[in-house]
Scaffold this motif. Structure first.
Motif, short mmCIF file in Angstrom:
data_model
loop_
_atom_site.label_atom_id
_atom_site.label_comp_id
_atom_site.label_asym_id
_atom_site.label_seq_id
_atom_site.Cartn_x
_atom_site.Cartn_y
_atom_site.Cartn_z
N ALA A 21 37.41 60.88 50.92
CA ALA A 21 37.66 61.75 52.07
C ALA A 21 38.43 61.03 53.17
O ALA A 21 39.32 61.60 53.80
N VAL A 22 38.11 59.75 53.38
CA VAL A 22 38.82 58.97 54.40
C VAL A 22 40.26 58.74 53.97
O VAL A 22 41.18 58.79 54.80
N GLY A 29 45.55 54.61 56.36
CA GLY A 29 44.41 53.70 56.40
C GLY A 29 43.79 53.64 57.79
O GLY A 29 44.41 54.00 58.79
N LEU A 30 42.57 53.18 57.82
CA LEU A 30 41.85 53.03 59.10
C LEU A 30 42.21 51.70 59.74
O LEU A 30 42.60 50.75 59.04
N ASP A 37 35.64 51.48 58.18
CA ASP A 37 36.42 50.63 57.29
C ASP A 37 35.57 49.48 56.76
O ASP A 37 35.62 49.15 55.58
N PHE A 38 34.75 48.86 57.64
CA PHE A 38 33.84 47.80 57.20
C PHE A 38 32.84 48.34 56.17
O PHE A 38 32.55 47.70 55.17
#
Length: 159
Positions: A21-22, A29-30, A37-38
């Protein structure tokens, strides 16, 4: 109402679907500093612990009480039927006991509150020391002044 325990493979499956989903929502990208993200990279820590620390199992604690596993209890048995209830539950290693309680206010807010309290105390001390009543004899402090002014008897002196 599935009443199934959350297993590590199920948790990994949820992380994979979140990762997808991200990727759809953020194709470029984040940012590197983002907590999500971590989490998705598996580099996250909670109080110095990672997910591998809970491989052998974990206990769920809320309000200083351990939520029993493998029981026929629902979350509503612990929390009530209100759908809008928000809680903060903590995972602990088995046999680790209750997690440490969080302070009611953070350290910065507590310092601000203490400084405000001390300033207020100093003001009250100064007001108590300055117990001067000499102004009560002044004309502007006379409680009958308005009545005398309205009746026109303010300037009359009796001998």
């Amino acid at each position: 109402e599935r009443r199934q325990a959350v297993t590590l493979p199920y948790f990994q499956e949820c992380l994979d679907s979140l990762r997808g989903a991200v990727m759809i929502a953020f194709p470029e990208g984040l940012p590197e500093w983002d907590d999500v993200d971590f989490l998705l990279k598996g580099e996250w820590e909670v109080d110095g612990r990672t997910m591998e620390a809970f491989d052998e199992g974990a206990e769920l604690w809320w309000a200083g009480k351990q939520m029993e596993q493998n029981q026929d209890k629902k979350l509503s048995d612990y929390l009530g039927k209100n759908d809008k209830t928000k809680i903060v539950a903590k995972l602990q290693k088995p046999g680790g006991g209750a997690p440490q309680r969080e302070p009611a206010v953070d350290e910065k807010t507590q310092k601000e509150m203490m400084s405000f309290y001390h300033k207020k105390q100093e003001e009250l001390k100064k007001l108590q020391e300055d117990d001067d009543d000499t102004h009560l004899g002044s004309g502007w402090a006379d409680p009958r002044q308005l009545k005398q002014h309205l009746q026109g008897t303010g300037g009359v002196k009796w001998k």
